[in-house]
Design an enzyme around this catalytic site. Structure first.
Site, PDB file in Angstrom:
ATOM      1  CG  HIS A  38      -2.030  -1.011   1.078  1.00  0.00           C
ATOM      2  ND1 HIS A  38      -2.504  -1.769   2.112  1.00  0.00           N
ATOM      3  CD2 HIS A  38      -2.743  -1.408  -0.018  1.00  0.00           C
ATOM      4  CE1 HIS A  38      -3.460  -2.567   1.681  1.00  0.00           C
ATOM      5  NE2 HIS A  38      -3.609  -2.372   0.388  1.00  0.00           N
ATOM      6  CB  CYS A  92       3.187 -12.014   4.862  1.00  0.00           C
ATOM      7  SG  CYS A  92       4.060 -11.975   6.428  1.00  0.00           S
ATOM      8  CG  HIS A 120      -7.040  -5.501   4.728  1.00  0.00           C
ATOM      9  ND1 HIS A 120      -6.155  -6.502   4.421  1.00  0.00           N
ATOM     10  CD2 HIS A 120      -6.308  -4.371   4.859  1.00  0.00           C
ATOM     11  CE1 HIS A 120      -4.920  -6.008   4.399  1.00  0.00           C
ATOM     12  NE2 HIS A 120      -4.994  -4.700   4.657  1.00  0.00           N
ATOM     13  CD  GLU A 122      -3.897 -10.231   6.871  1.00  0.00           C
ATOM     14  OE1 GLU A 122      -3.102  -9.272   6.782  1.00  0.00           O
ATOM     15  OE2 GLU A 122      -4.171 -10.786   7.946  1.00  0.00           O
ATOM     16  CB  THR A 157      -1.262  -9.896   9.948  1.00  0.00           C
ATOM     17  OG1 THR A 157      -1.540  -9.166   8.755  1.00  0.00           O
ATOM     18  CG2 THR A 157      -1.230 -11.376   9.671  1.00  0.00           C
ATOM     19  CG  ASN A 216       0.848  -1.313   8.741  1.00  0.00           C
ATOM     20  OD1 ASN A 216       1.702  -0.524   9.084  1.00  0.00           O
ATOM     21  ND2 ASN A 216       0.804  -1.832   7.518  1.00  0.00           N
ATOM     22  CB  SER A 257       3.455  -0.909   3.356  1.00  0.00           C
ATOM     23  OG  SER A 257       2.451  -0.041   3.854  1.00  0.00           O
TER      24      SER A 257
HETATM   25  S1  SF4 Z   1       2.632  -6.397   8.534  1.00  0.00           S
HETATM   26 FE1  SF4 Z   1       1.753  -7.875   7.155  1.00  0.00          FE
HETATM   27  S2  SF4 Z   1       3.275  -8.194   5.645  1.00  0.00           S
HETATM   28 FE2  SF4 Z   1       4.273  -7.221   7.353  1.00  0.00          FE
HETATM   29  S3  SF4 Z   1       5.090  -8.912   8.538  1.00  0.00           S
HETATM   30 FE3  SF4 Z   1       3.107  -8.386   9.349  1.00  0.00          FE
HETATM   31  S4  SF4 Z   1       1.740  -9.756   8.287  1.00  0.00           S
HETATM   32 FE4  SF4 Z   1       3.605  -9.762   7.160  1.00  0.00          FE
END
Ligand code: SF4
Length: 682
Positions: A38, A92, A120, A122, A157, A216, A257
């Site tokens: 992203h 991931c 999302h 994921e 995650t 995130n 990211s």
């Molecule tokens: S933020 Fe997402 S891509 Fe990065 S380590 Fe965690 S799960 Fe994997």
């Protein structure tokens, strides 16, 4: 103004990993399923390299599709496969783990609940695993889930760890029959959220750097704005509109990211405009990242942090854009690798195996460092001359070289064996048993010798040999050579002699018929002279004597047919067994009077005989041919004589007649038998 940066900045493990895949040479054209991360800057940069993001595969008919770190819905993967596309799965591993949990529990009849954002990518991908039957929630625990017979709860995650914990705490567990809750929020998300919480509590302003569509990054903003004024920015441009006050403390965090370039840009702007001195330490760190790969050299030892461990190995972070990887077989010295022994954040001491990334990661070895450490430990134990093993790595002028921990070991050519070694090549790759001659800790150099060990062992063996090898002892020895006077035998490395006369009881043509070179036999020690270093062995002494074989096979009273071997005036010698003869005295030759033995026997005749007596001490066997014949009719002349009175007989000295036998010339020579016998010639 004070600027405080979070420790965890830059791409997370999963993002670095997915980006690394784009460096590989795949069949073109290359697509990513959705934006790889992203972040519009990265997406545009990839586009320039010909890697295009697509949101569905209907128009993609060839080439490669890279599945981003979020993963992809099952039907997308199936379609890609059906179309024959080259699918590169950069999902991931933390996301893959959730997908496995959901697959397993769904198959086991569990209802699935996902804590996260329903739209999302994921979460969409995870939901596809259970056929989109999951209940997705990001606020309170949905009431309808209490009706579930069996429930499995997982979390996106990048969810808020604090929020997830609160919701889980409030679940009325008594109302649920079976529930399994998996905290699947990834470690980097938790770390960054913890840092954002702590920093925002002590700062006046927080800058959250990251893309506006990054989940995130959005979570970090939520955490920070509870505590202070918070701005979400993706680059330096956006800072111009923000008003900072003199003396304010500014905290900086970034999403998983967010590229390091954006972070550098924001921090640089803030420091240039709002502080007097730049933070050298940070810039150096940025430099290190910028020179990514170029400063790396094979064999470099460094400290890395575990980000993820699975059956195949350990993924590690070493402060570069690309991660490192320790393959399972490079993790431990004793092949006892267990991913559970490597929790996230664990610090490891490793060696870089190649300065070039392989499959998007730099290969490291922990095993090699462990070996070096073990080697250094060994050095401490060999200072008093204790033996150690060394694998020879190469030859050098005048000797061999190997490594023991951080020490280089040199073995001079004169110290390899008890004799000087000219050809060193055969020793490369072999293991030597060594004892140190010299240790130089400053130069980390050891001079060692195998010769001293071999010499000491030989002397010890000799000591044991001469103590144990005494007359009468039976030893095992290998025949090393044969000469006309005997055989040379090696016993525990000491050369001994078996004289030809001690090889067999019977005659033989050649020593090789009895003893074979290279074979091992038992021998009895006949003589041992340590001063002269001579040992005489006997072989025949351990074999059965032919006389014993003869009397065993032909006991007293037994009858057998034997060949006449020689004739004497007093009788005939008959072969009992090879090398053993018995005597048929002339008086036992026939049931009639025999004047001359030659009248009835000749050498070579076969004659049936009976064993009359055995003298084991003198090794004599007395035989009778007469005993095997029917009794003869009485002679009429003799009968008439019997009736007449007998004239007195002139007594003559009794001639002693031989009744001996000879086993062979060597043991009981016939000459010896005859020397005491007075034989009258006709
Ligand atoms: S933020 Fe997402 S891509 Fe990065 S380590 Fe965690 S799960 Fe994997």
């Amino acid at each position: 103004m004070q600027i405080i940066r979070a420790k965890n900045l830059g791409f997370c493990f999963g993002v670095k990993r997915s980006l690394a895949f784009t460096q590989n040479d795949y069949p073109k054209p290359i697509y990513t399923f959705g934006a790889l991360i992203h972040n519009s800057r990265i997406v545009n940069a990839l586009k320039k390299e010909g890697i295009v993001a697509v949101n569905d595969l209907s128009e993609v008919d060839k080439g490669t599709v890279i599945i981003r770190s979020h993963g992809a819905p099952v039907e997308v993967l199936e379609l890609a496969e059906k179309k024959g596309l080259n699918v590169v799965d950069a999902t991931c591993p933390f996301v893959s783990k959730i997908r496995s949990i959901v697959a397993e529990k769904h198959a086991a009849g569990y209802d699935i609940a996902i804590f996260g954002k329903a739209d999302h990518p994921e979460v969409v991908g995870i939901n596809s695993i259970c056929g989109y039957t999951a209940t997705v929630f990001d606020e309170a625990f949905p009431e309808k889930l209490y009706d579930s017979e069996k429930l499995c709860v997982v979390a996106q995650t990048t969810s808020s760890a604090e929020k997830f914990e609160n919701i889980i705490d409030k679940i009325e567990k008594d109302r649920l029959k079976t529930v399994e809750i998996f905290d699947t929020i990834c470690y980097t998300t938790k770390e960054r959220q913890r840092e954002a919480e702590a920093l925002s509590e002590q700062c006046d302003v927080m800058l959250v750097i990251g893309g506006s569509d990054s989940s995130n990054t959005a979570k970090l903003k939520c955490i920070c704005e509870k505590n202070c004024r918070t701005y979400s920015v993706s680059g330096a441009d956006e800072l111009k509109s923000i008003k900072f006050n003199v003396g304010e403390k500014i905290g900086i965090v970034a999403g998983a990211s967010t590229p390091i370039e954006s972070i550098t840009e924001v921090i640089g702007y803030m420091e240039n405009n709002y502080t007097e001195a730049k933070n050298e330490e940070f810039l150096q760190a940025v430099d290190a990242v910028e020179t990514n790969g170029k400063t790396l050299r094979e064999g470099k030892r460094m400290k890395v942090k575990v980000t993820y461990a699975d059956e195949k190995g350990i993924t590690v972070d070493f402060g570069m854009k690309i991660d490192g990887r320790i393959a399972a077989d490079e993790a431990t010295l004793d092949d006892t690798y267990n991913p559970a022994d490597y929790p996230q954040g664990m610090e490891l001491d490793v060696i870089l195996l190649s300065s070039k990334a392989e499959d998007g990661v730099y290969p490291f070895s922990k095993k090699k460092v462990d070996k070096i450490k073990e080697g250094d430990k060994i050095v401490d134990t060999i200072r008093n001359g204790e033996e150690f093993a060394l694998v020879v790595e190469r030859e050098t002028k005048g000797g061999l070289l190997g490594k023991l921990g951080t020490y280089t070991v040199f073995v001079p050519a004169s110290q390899i064996k008890e004799r000087y070694i000219h050809d060193l090549k055969p020793f490369v790759g072999k293991t030597l048993r060594l004892s140190r001659l010299e240790i130089d800790d400053t130069k980390r150099r050891i001079v060692a010798s195998q010769k001293v060990i071999l010499e000491a062992e030989r002397k010890e063996k000799e000591q044991i040999f001469w103590t144990n090898v005494v007359p009468g002892v039976v030893v095992s020895g290998k025949v090393k050579g044969i000469s006309k006077f005997g055989a040379f035998v090696s016993v525990d490395g000491v050369d001994c002699l078996v004289h030809i006369s001690d090889i067999s009881w019977t005659k033989f043509k050649s020593i090789e018929d009895i003893l074979h070179i290279g074979k091992k036999y038992d021998f009895v020690v006949l003589k041992a002279d340590r001063e002269k270093g001579k040992v005489s062995l006997g072989y025949k002494q351990l074999q059965k004597h032919p006389f014993d074989v003869a009397i065993e096979n032909h006991p007293v009273g037994s009858v057998f047919t034997g060949k006449i071997t020689s004739l004497m005036p007093f009788g005939a010698f008959v072969e009992v067994e090879p090398g053993v003869e018995g005597l048929v005295h002339v008086s036992e030759a026939s049931n009639t009077y025999v004047k001359n033995i030659n009248d009835i026997f000749k050498v070579g005749d076969e004659v049936q005989v009976k064993v009359l007596a055995v003298d084991s001490e003198e090794k004599k066997i007395t035989l009778s041919a007469k005993a095997c014949l029917p009794e003869a009719p009485e002679d009429p002349a003799k009968a008439e004589k019997k009736d007449k009175p007998r004239a007195p007989r002139k007594k003559e000295p009794r001639k002693e007649e031989g009744s001996e036998w000879s086993e062979d010339d060597g043991n009981n020579p016939f000459a010896d038998l005859l020397k005491d016998i007075d034989i009258k010639k006709d």
